[in-house]
Each structure stands twice: as C-alpha cells, then as structure tokens.
Design a protein around this motif. Sequence first.
Motif, mmCIF file in Angstrom:
data_model
loop_
_atom_site.group_PDB
_atom_site.id
_atom_site.type_symbol
_atom_site.label_atom_id
_atom_site.label_comp_id
_atom_site.label_asym_id
_atom_site.label_seq_id
_atom_site.Cartn_x
_atom_site.Cartn_y
_atom_site.Cartn_z
ATOM 1 N N LYS A 25 7.514 107.987 -82.992
ATOM 2 C CA LYS A 25 8.098 109.301 -82.941
ATOM 3 C C LYS A 25 8.399 109.664 -84.365
ATOM 4 O O LYS A 25 9.370 109.634 -84.898
ATOM 5 C CB LYS A 25 9.291 108.866 -81.908
ATOM 6 N N PRO A 26 8.605 111.002 -84.482
ATOM 7 C CA PRO A 26 8.292 111.870 -86.191
ATOM 8 C C PRO A 26 10.207 112.248 -85.668
ATOM 9 O O PRO A 26 9.963 113.072 -84.641
ATOM 10 C CB PRO A 26 7.824 113.217 -85.809
ATOM 11 N N ALA A 27 10.882 111.680 -86.407
ATOM 12 C CA ALA A 27 12.828 112.260 -86.182
ATOM 13 C C ALA A 27 12.677 113.859 -86.288
ATOM 14 O O ALA A 27 13.163 114.592 -85.549
ATOM 15 C CB ALA A 27 13.125 111.968 -86.966
ATOM 16 N N GLY A 28 11.767 114.525 -86.461
ATOM 17 C CA GLY A 28 12.282 116.574 -87.168
ATOM 18 C C GLY A 28 11.876 117.001 -85.911
ATOM 19 O O GLY A 28 11.812 117.820 -85.660
ATOM 20 N N ASN A 29 10.457 116.496 -85.031
ATOM 21 C CA ASN A 29 9.842 117.031 -83.850
ATOM 22 C C ASN A 29 10.018 116.904 -82.828
ATOM 23 O O ASN A 29 9.582 117.338 -81.736
ATOM 24 C CB ASN A 29 8.473 116.631 -84.114
ATOM 25 N N MET A 30 11.350 115.958 -82.792
ATOM 26 C CA MET A 30 11.868 115.996 -81.215
ATOM 27 C C MET A 30 12.639 116.985 -80.469
ATOM 28 O O MET A 30 12.749 117.967 -80.862
ATOM 29 C CB MET A 30 12.801 114.982 -80.824
ATOM 30 N N GLU A 31 11.677 116.824 -78.751
ATOM 31 C CA GLU A 31 12.524 117.418 -78.106
ATOM 32 C C GLU A 31 13.214 117.206 -76.839
ATOM 33 O O GLU A 31 12.610 116.325 -76.683
ATOM 34 C CB GLU A 31 11.711 119.382 -77.848
ATOM 35 N N GLU A 32 14.265 117.892 -76.248
ATOM 36 C CA GLU A 32 14.344 117.164 -74.575
ATOM 37 C C GLU A 32 13.195 117.279 -73.889
ATOM 38 O O GLU A 32 12.609 117.988 -73.819
ATOM 39 C CB GLU A 32 15.813 117.980 -74.072
ATOM 40 N N MET A 33 13.110 115.999 -72.866
ATOM 41 C CA MET A 33 11.892 116.001 -72.124
ATOM 42 C C MET A 33 12.065 116.844 -70.821
ATOM 43 O O MET A 33 13.242 117.412 -70.086
ATOM 44 C CB MET A 33 11.657 114.544 -71.113
ATOM 45 N N LYS A 34 11.168 118.031 -70.322
ATOM 46 C CA LYS A 34 11.257 118.605 -69.058
ATOM 47 C C LYS A 34 11.124 118.221 -68.635
ATOM 48 O O LYS A 34 9.889 117.195 -68.116
ATOM 49 C CB LYS A 34 10.249 119.293 -69.860
ATOM 50 N N GLY A 163 13.003 111.853 -74.557
ATOM 51 C CA GLY A 163 12.403 113.004 -75.725
ATOM 52 C C GLY A 163 11.063 112.724 -75.887
ATOM 53 O O GLY A 163 10.004 112.244 -75.286
ATOM 54 N N CYS A 164 10.517 113.667 -76.233
ATOM 55 C CA CYS A 164 9.555 114.510 -76.389
ATOM 56 C C CYS A 164 8.762 114.408 -77.720
ATOM 57 O O CYS A 164 10.004 115.268 -78.506
ATOM 58 C CB CYS A 164 8.829 115.652 -75.363
ATOM 59 N N TRP A 165 7.829 114.155 -78.412
ATOM 60 C CA TRP A 165 7.564 115.250 -79.475
ATOM 61 C C TRP A 165 6.243 115.614 -79.038
ATOM 62 O O TRP A 165 5.046 115.004 -78.642
ATOM 63 C CB TRP A 165 7.887 114.276 -80.765
ATOM 64 N N ARG A 166 5.516 116.830 -80.607
ATOM 65 C CA ARG A 166 4.397 117.546 -80.170
ATOM 66 C C ARG A 166 3.644 116.367 -81.004
ATOM 67 O O ARG A 166 3.689 116.454 -81.886
ATOM 68 C CB ARG A 166 3.974 118.613 -80.932
ATOM 69 N N GLY A 167 1.922 116.385 -80.421
ATOM 70 C CA GLY A 167 1.350 115.398 -81.482
ATOM 71 C C GLY A 167 0.342 116.785 -82.080
ATOM 72 O O GLY A 167 0.736 117.657 -82.278
ATOM 73 N N PRO A 168 -0.408 115.843 -82.887
ATOM 74 C CA PRO A 168 -1.132 116.740 -83.989
ATOM 75 C C PRO A 168 -2.082 118.231 -82.934
ATOM 76 O O PRO A 168 -2.652 118.986 -83.977
ATOM 77 C CB PRO A 168 -2.053 115.581 -84.193
ATOM 78 N N TYR A 169 -1.753 117.937 -82.037
ATOM 79 C CA TYR A 169 -3.358 118.382 -81.283
ATOM 80 C C TYR A 169 -2.413 120.062 -80.328
ATOM 81 O O TYR A 169 -2.752 120.229 -79.733
ATOM 82 C CB TYR A 169 -4.320 117.525 -80.472
ATOM 83 N N GLY A 170 -1.034 119.253 -80.455
ATOM 84 C CA GLY A 170 0.097 120.715 -80.072
ATOM 85 C C GLY A 170 0.585 119.578 -78.311
ATOM 86 O O GLY A 170 1.198 120.494 -78.266
ATOM 87 N N GLY A 171 -0.421 118.668 -77.959
ATOM 88 C CA GLY A 171 0.687 118.266 -77.059
ATOM 89 C C GLY A 171 1.936 117.764 -77.120
ATOM 90 O O GLY A 171 2.420 116.365 -77.383
ATOM 91 N N LEU A 172 2.495 117.279 -76.000
ATOM 92 C CA LEU A 172 3.669 116.547 -75.915
ATOM 93 C C LEU A 172 3.688 115.219 -75.242
ATOM 94 O O LEU A 172 3.052 115.034 -74.777
ATOM 95 C CB LEU A 172 4.817 116.726 -74.704
#
Length: 178
Positions: A25-34, A163-172
Amino acid sequence: MRSAIFGALLAAVCAVGGASAQTAKPAGNMEEMKPANWLFVQVADSVVVDEKTITLKGVAPQTLMFADRPERMTGDAPTANFVKFWNTGKDSFQKDAPNATLAVTVDGKPATAVVELTNPVITGDTLTYNYKVLSDDKPMSGTNASLFIDWWYGYGPYWHPGGCWRGPYGGLHCRPGW
C-alpha cells in the motif's frame, strides 16, 4: 553454468519483488474504496462435501475480490474478516444468501457445481458453509478447490470503505475496512 544459476536467481528475486511492489500500500497513492458489485474467490487445498456442508480445508488466509464496474478493481480481505462480515448490514449475505460455484479436481478431472451458501464458520484454516444445490451437478469432495462467490454490493454504512491504490498499470487494488 554459474552465470546461468545467478541469472535464474536474479530473475526469481525480481519476480518476487515485483509482485510485492504491486500489492504493497503506497501511502501517497490512496483513495477511498468506491461502491461496486464485488465478486469473491476463496481457494483451498481440498474440500470435503457431505449432504449439508462444504468444508474447505487449507483455505487461503485472504479472500480475493474483483469488480468490473464502475471500473475494473481487484482487492483482498482476510478470510476470517469476510466470515465475520457475513451477516452485517441490511443487504448482508445472511439476509440474501449468495450463489457460488465450487470448482474442484476429482480423480484428476475438473468438477463444478452451483450452490447457495449460508452460515460460514471458520476455525484456523478450515472454512465450512451450509449449502443448497442449484445446479444439476452436486458438489463433490476433491483437491485444488476454488469457490467463486456471487456479488456483494459494497460499500454502505456497514462496509467501512477501506482504501484503494493504483498499481503500476493504473488499475485499482482495494482493501475493505472490515
């Protein structure tokens, strides 16, 4: 020969490191789960089926989850927490039992059955469900079990969005808060 062994070892380390980097889980790349219609997968070394229960033995500690709308998302949650969450909320699995497909290897051949699941109980790495058969084929005992559990709409007042984070290919990739 020595360089071939070193190259193979380096490739293995890179593969493991790359896989770990995608799930951390990258700390700065988090967003709320949709909110989404989540599907779940539980895998186990084997399954024992009787007239009333399906018992997954050697069940993985993580339940995998995925959704394709409103966007493609993957996720994971501790299997024990998935079981605890079973009867939480107004639209819980306890109130609206999910359908599931059990895929298993029996005598070296694949076998599948569609069931309705109720009353999960987990003890260590053993997970037991009561079931009702929904297909022509009855579930069978075997090895390499995969249980594909029908959708659950998350999140809501009981979901604890996580929470969610984007991986290297853009997916959550998401983790619910339960």
